[in-house]
Design a protein around this motif. Structure first.
Motif, PDB file in Angstrom:
ATOM      1  N   LEU A 256       0.833  -1.052   0.074  1.00 45.33           N
ATOM      2  CA  LEU A 256       0.097  -0.108   0.098  1.00 45.33           C
ATOM      3  C   LEU A 256       0.934   1.074  -0.136  1.00 45.33           C
ATOM      4  O   LEU A 256       2.045   1.046   0.573  1.00 45.33           O
ATOM      5  CB  LEU A 256      -0.868   0.057   1.317  1.00 45.33           C
ATOM      6  N   GLU A 258      -0.011   3.875   1.650  1.00 49.34           N
ATOM      7  CA  GLU A 258       0.133   4.512   3.159  1.00 49.34           C
ATOM      8  C   GLU A 258       0.110   3.269   4.106  1.00 49.34           C
ATOM      9  O   GLU A 258       0.051   2.193   3.890  1.00 49.34           O
ATOM     10  CB  GLU A 258      -1.104   5.176   3.266  1.00 49.34           C
ATOM     11  N   ILE A 259       0.420   3.723   5.570  1.00 46.33           N
ATOM     12  CA  ILE A 259       0.261   2.659   6.600  1.00 46.33           C
ATOM     13  C   ILE A 259      -0.972   2.953   7.067  1.00 46.33           C
ATOM     14  O   ILE A 259      -1.495   3.949   7.540  1.00 46.33           O
ATOM     15  CB  ILE A 259       1.643   2.953   7.479  1.00 46.33           C
ATOM     16  N   TYR A 260      -1.646   1.751   7.354  1.00 44.47           N
ATOM     17  CA  TYR A 260      -3.148   1.603   8.006  1.00 44.47           C
ATOM     18  C   TYR A 260      -3.154   1.122   9.057  1.00 44.47           C
ATOM     19  O   TYR A 260      -2.219   0.054   9.525  1.00 44.47           O
ATOM     20  CB  TYR A 260      -4.022   1.158   7.025  1.00 44.47           C
ATOM     21  N   PRO A 261      -3.850   1.082  10.421  1.00 42.62           N
ATOM     22  CA  PRO A 261      -4.037   0.191  11.392  1.00 42.62           C
ATOM     23  C   PRO A 261      -4.712  -0.691  11.139  1.00 42.62           C
ATOM     24  O   PRO A 261      -5.622  -0.886  10.057  1.00 42.62           O
ATOM     25  CB  PRO A 261      -4.884   1.249  12.406  1.00 42.62           C
ATOM     26  N   ALA A 264      -8.487  -1.228  10.140  1.00 43.19           N
ATOM     27  CA  ALA A 264      -8.842  -0.557   8.612  1.00 43.19           C
ATOM     28  C   ALA A 264      -9.252  -1.716   7.558  1.00 43.19           C
ATOM     29  O   ALA A 264     -10.111  -1.545   6.614  1.00 43.19           O
ATOM     30  CB  ALA A 264      -8.084   0.226   8.217  1.00 43.19           C
ATOM     31  N   PHE A 265      -8.824  -3.140   7.994  1.00 40.36           N
ATOM     32  CA  PHE A 265      -9.012  -4.050   7.299  1.00 40.36           C
ATOM     33  C   PHE A 265     -10.113  -5.087   7.612  1.00 40.36           C
ATOM     34  O   PHE A 265     -10.371  -5.936   7.096  1.00 40.36           O
ATOM     35  CB  PHE A 265      -7.793  -4.944   7.032  1.00 40.36           C
ATOM     36  N   HIS A 277       3.911  -0.997   5.417  1.00 40.36           N
ATOM     37  CA  HIS A 277       2.945  -0.802   4.052  1.00 40.36           C
ATOM     38  C   HIS A 277       2.363  -2.066   3.563  1.00 40.36           C
ATOM     39  O   HIS A 277       1.520  -2.301   2.513  1.00 40.36           O
ATOM     40  CB  HIS A 277       3.936  -0.405   2.910  1.00 40.36           C
ATOM     41  N   THR A 298     -10.594   1.343  -2.139  1.00 40.88           N
ATOM     42  CA  THR A 298     -10.438   2.027  -1.080  1.00 40.88           C
ATOM     43  C   THR A 298      -9.048   2.051  -0.633  1.00 40.88           C
ATOM     44  O   THR A 298      -9.049   3.337  -0.060  1.00 40.88           O
ATOM     45  CB  THR A 298     -11.194   0.747  -0.048  1.00 40.88           C
ATOM     46  N   PHE A 299      -8.089   1.555  -1.011  1.00 41.75           N
ATOM     47  CA  PHE A 299      -6.768   1.727  -0.732  1.00 41.75           C
ATOM     48  C   PHE A 299      -6.031   2.124  -1.626  1.00 41.75           C
ATOM     49  O   PHE A 299      -6.264   1.586  -2.747  1.00 41.75           O
ATOM     50  CB  PHE A 299      -6.218   0.528   0.140  1.00 41.75           C
TER      51      PHE A 299
END
Length: 325
Positions: A256, A258-261, A264-265, A277, A298-299
């Motif tokens: 990805l 960006e970095i997501y928590p 988020a998934f 990522h 979405t991502f």
């Protein structure tokens, strides 16, 4: 070539209670109990087959191998290997089989492997010229040269394992029992041992029963697997069918922007790992198309891969469940 019918083995052990009182009672009135290690195991292996024998630690793999090779006598059932009853330990039977255990060694530590090989040749009644020819042939297949003339203690683990294989195959057995033959080896050494075993099977038509915790050994060598759990056999069939039966999902790996928590998934399948990522998800096959479409919309997906989960993960889940669904 190998036939097991209702094979079982129990070990009688002391039933001692903890503490001082338990120790005193055990001293004056010892009680014993039977612990089943293998229960009602039945299977047959045809000549020339290479079969993987899988199970978690303590599942009963090594106990079964020891019964098949005659090191211990079964408590129940019957077994035949190449027409022999293994526990009778007849000389003709011992010339037919070999047992290689990755955690054991037969080579003499302070002598070069070549000296141990000459002893083995004498034990099996192989003449000097014929022994030399066989050693040269196997050494070439195993890519062993000067290593055979150096003391065993000075060889690397991979070189020692290849020398152990050479010693075990010098008498040209028709049945190979291999218990963790690549244990502790690096990736390159494992690959070379696998290539050798596959080549040996093709050249000689030897029957092979292989146990290993390295799934690379199984996938590279075996089309059929036996799975044992808590002493009982619960699967006997092709590795491909097993993975299809136990993997109703696909692995989706995304890089990805960006970095997501982790939260988020949620709703995108089972989150297996999240490292910076890169995210790894397990998605049910019937939801795969819709989930991948949602991820892309979405991502900020830079790269996306869809694969079958690693076979070692599938087998690991199976061992945790203890049954085939």
């Amino acid at each position: 070539m190998i036939q097991a019918r209702g094979l079982g083995k129990s070990f009688r052990v002391a039933d001692k209670q903890p503490g001082l009182g338990g120790t005193l009672r055990h001293f004056f009135a010892r009680r014993l109990k039977d612990i089943p290690a293998v229960r009602d195991v039945s299977f047959s292996i045809e000549p020339g087959e290479v079969v993987g024998f899988l199970g978690a630690n303590g599942a009963g793999k090594t106990t079964t191998l020891k019964m098949l090779t005659g090191l211990i006598e079964p408590s129940a059932g019957d077994v035949e290997v190449a027409g022999f009853r293994p526990f009778r330990r007849q000389a003709a039977f011992l010339r037919t089989i070999t047992l290689v255990m990755g955690q054991k060694q037969q080579l003499i530590w302070d002598l070069p492997p070549l000296d141990s090989l000459r002893v083995n040749a004498a034990v099996y009644g192989i003449g000097e010229a014929e022994a030399r020819r066989r050693i040269d042939e196997l050494a070439e297949m195993l890519e062993l040269g000067e290593e055979l003339r150096r003391p065993v203690r000075k060889l690397s683990l991979g070189q020692r394992m290849k020398a152990e294989l050479l010693a075990a195959l010098l008498h040209r057995p028709s049945v190979l029992f291999l218990d963790e033959p690549t244990l502790g080896l690096d990736v390159n050494a494992q690959a070379r041992v696998r290539e050798f075993l596959a080549d040996y099977n093709r050249r000689t038509g030897a029957t092979v029963l292989l146990t290993s915790h390295y799934m690379g050994d199984i996938t590279a060598l075996c089309q059929r697997v036996l799975l044992i759990h808590q002493g009982q056999l619960f699967y006997d069939g092709s590795l491909q069918e097993l993975t299809q039966q136990l993997a109703p999902y696909r692995e989706v790996c995304c890089d990805l922007g960006e970095i997501y928590p982790p939260e988020a998934f949620r709703g995108y399948g089972e989150l297996e790992s999240l490292a910076g990522h890169r995210v790894r998800l397990l998605v049910s096959r019937d939801q795969l198309t819709a989930t991948v479409s949602r991820l892309l919309s979405t991502f900020p997906v830079l790269d996306l891969e869809v694969n079958d989960p690693p076979v070692e993960e599938i087998i690991g889940r199976l061992f945790r469940e203890g049954a085939v669904g």
